[in-house]
Every structure is written in structure tokens, then in C-alpha cells.
Design a protein around this motif. Structure first.
Motif, mmCIF file in Angstrom:
data_model
loop_
_atom_site.group_PDB
_atom_site.id
_atom_site.type_symbol
_atom_site.label_atom_id
_atom_site.label_comp_id
_atom_site.label_asym_id
_atom_site.label_seq_id
_atom_site.Cartn_x
_atom_site.Cartn_y
_atom_site.Cartn_z
ATOM 1 N N THR A 69 4.171 -1.831 0.293
ATOM 2 C CA THR A 69 2.779 -2.230 0.443
ATOM 3 C C THR A 69 2.703 -3.753 0.350
ATOM 4 O OG1 THR A 69 2.371 -2.103 -1.922
ATOM 5 C CG2 THR A 69 1.962 -0.092 -0.632
ATOM 6 N N ASP A 71 1.535 -5.517 -1.956
ATOM 7 C CA ASP A 71 1.904 -6.009 -3.286
ATOM 8 C C ASP A 71 3.360 -5.704 -3.646
ATOM 9 O OD1 ASP A 71 1.964 -3.313 -3.981
ATOM 10 O OD2 ASP A 71 0.340 -3.455 -5.444
ATOM 11 N N THR A 73 4.895 -2.670 -3.603
ATOM 12 C CA THR A 73 5.165 -1.318 -4.100
ATOM 13 C C THR A 73 6.029 -0.567 -3.085
ATOM 14 O OG1 THR A 73 3.062 -1.266 -5.278
ATOM 15 C CG2 THR A 73 4.117 0.864 -4.835
ATOM 16 N N LEU A 75 7.333 2.343 -1.032
ATOM 17 C CA LEU A 75 6.806 3.615 -0.531
ATOM 18 C C LEU A 75 7.902 4.534 -0.014
ATOM 19 C CD1 LEU A 75 3.745 2.208 1.444
ATOM 20 C CD2 LEU A 75 3.708 3.333 -0.790
ATOM 21 N N GLN A 124 6.658 -4.128 5.700
ATOM 22 C CA GLN A 124 5.381 -3.988 4.998
ATOM 23 C C GLN A 124 4.382 -3.229 5.857
ATOM 24 O OE1 GLN A 124 3.916 -7.525 3.001
ATOM 25 N NE2 GLN A 124 1.839 -7.038 3.687
ATOM 26 N N THR A 125 3.607 -2.367 5.211
ATOM 27 C CA THR A 125 2.578 -1.577 5.872
ATOM 28 C C THR A 125 1.273 -1.681 5.105
ATOM 29 O OG1 THR A 125 2.001 0.635 6.665
ATOM 30 C CG2 THR A 125 3.207 0.531 4.604
ATOM 31 N N SER A 126 0.190 -1.409 5.793
ATOM 32 C CA SER A 126 -1.112 -1.335 5.119
ATOM 33 C C SER A 126 -1.400 0.096 4.660
ATOM 34 C CB SER A 126 -2.225 -1.825 6.054
ATOM 35 O OG SER A 126 -2.266 -1.015 7.212
ATOM 36 N N MET A 127 -0.513 1.029 4.982
ATOM 37 C CA MET A 127 -0.684 2.420 4.572
ATOM 38 C C MET A 127 -0.398 2.569 3.079
ATOM 39 S SD MET A 127 1.139 4.368 7.768
ATOM 40 C CE MET A 127 0.421 5.980 7.458
ATOM 41 N N SER A 128 -1.056 3.522 2.466
ATOM 42 C CA SER A 128 -0.816 3.833 1.063
ATOM 43 C C SER A 128 0.148 5.018 0.964
ATOM 44 C CB SER A 128 -2.131 4.194 0.378
ATOM 45 O OG SER A 128 -2.615 5.433 0.884
ATOM 46 N N ALA A 129 0.586 5.305 -0.247
ATOM 47 C CA ALA A 129 1.434 6.474 -0.472
ATOM 48 C C ALA A 129 0.708 7.748 -0.050
ATOM 49 C CB ALA A 129 1.859 6.549 -1.937
ATOM 50 N N ALA A 130 -0.601 7.799 -0.327
ATOM 51 C CA ALA A 130 -1.395 8.973 0.061
ATOM 52 C C ALA A 130 -1.481 9.094 1.584
ATOM 53 C CB ALA A 130 -2.789 8.900 -0.550
ATOM 54 N N ASP A 131 -1.635 7.953 2.274
ATOM 55 C CA ASP A 131 -1.671 7.968 3.747
ATOM 56 C C ASP A 131 -0.368 8.537 4.300
ATOM 57 O OD1 ASP A 131 -4.197 6.703 3.777
ATOM 58 O OD2 ASP A 131 -3.298 4.703 3.945
#
Length: 148
Positions: A69, A71, A73, A75, A124-131
Motif C-alpha cells: 500500500t 504506507d 503495508t 499485501l 504499490q497499489t491503491s487497493m486494500s487487503a479487503a479489495d
């Protein structure tokens, strides 16, 4: 594609070893798939050579990268590089972080950027773990067909 005997024996041996360690059938299947993906990724990276694949990185550098992410993190890990018929990188297969058994999803290159530098950077991605968790499982039939 027929595998050389030492590679085939190492897959069979790894599968037998994981069975002896008390893993569930789903975990054993994921371990076998992980071994097949690694062999396919190695083969593909060697075939691609040192040419830039995407994001200023070679295929080997992409395969060493994590998906993170903004920051930082973690994924997941880049497991495979997907290409179209013209050889253009269209997406990445990601082994998601902290899934048991292992789970792989495919993400498109749109919106991905290099974090750091090509030598030891991450994707890097703008997706979250939930996405990512909401994505369908990646189609791994090509891996099964090329390595078995």
C-alpha cells in the motif's frame, strides 16, 4: 511440457513431506501449486531476460517485489507476470499475505506504481487487503498445464 526427472521428483518429494507434516489436503494442494508457480515464474523470468517488463523493472525484479500500500503495508508477493499475445505485461498474479491455504489473485497493471527503485523496489497499489480479498481466484490453469 514434460518435467526433467529431478524436478518432478522434488515436487513429489515436497508433496510427500508436507503430507507427513499433518497438513490438510487444501494446504497440500496450495503447497504443490506454490511449487508449480515458482517453477513457471523462474522459467518465464529466464525467457524474458533483462529487458524491461513494466514499471521500469525486469520480470525477475517484478517477481522479487512485494505488493504494498502507499504506507508500505505488505499485501502479498508477486508470483507471476501475465502477458498478452504481444508480450505486453497486462497484470500480476499476487499471492495474498496471510491466507491459509495460500490464495492467488490477478490484478491489472493500471494504477500500479514502483515504490523505491527497480533494483529492490516494490509494486504499490491503491487497493486494500479487503479489495484484494474480494477478487476472484486467479486462473492458474496455464501454470498447471505448463508444469505438469
Amino acid at each position: 511440457m514434460k518435467l526433467p526427472k529431478p524436478i518432478l521428483l522434488s515436487i513429489v518429494g515436497a508433496t510427500a513431506l508436507t503430507a507427513a507434516c499433518g497438513e490438510t489436503p487444501a494446504e497440500q494442494q496450495a503447497d504443490t501449486m506454490d511449487d508449480q508457480i515458482e517453477m513457471e515464474a523462474d522459467r518465464s523470468a529466464v525467457a524474458a531476460g533483462t529487458d524491461e517488463a513494466a514499471l521500469g523493472m525486469t520480470e525477475a525484479q517484478l517477481l522479487d517485489a512485494d505488493l504494498v500500500t502507499a504506507d508500505g503495508t505488505d499485501l502479498g508477493d508477486v508470483a507471476l507476470v501475465r502477458r498478452d499475445d504481444n508480450g505486453t505485461v497486462t497484470g500480476l498474479v499476487i499471492e495474498l499475505e496471510d491466507t491459509h491455504p495460500d490464495r492467488w489473485v490477478e490484478i491489472p497493471m493500471d494504477g500500479l506504481t514502483l515504490r523505491g527503485n527497480a533494483t529492490d523496489g516494490d509494486v504499490q497499489t491503491s487497493m486494500s487487503a479487503a479489495d484484494l480479498a474480494a477478487l476472484p481466484d486467479a486462473d492458474m490453469s496455464a501454470v498447471n498445464n505448463t508444469t505438469m
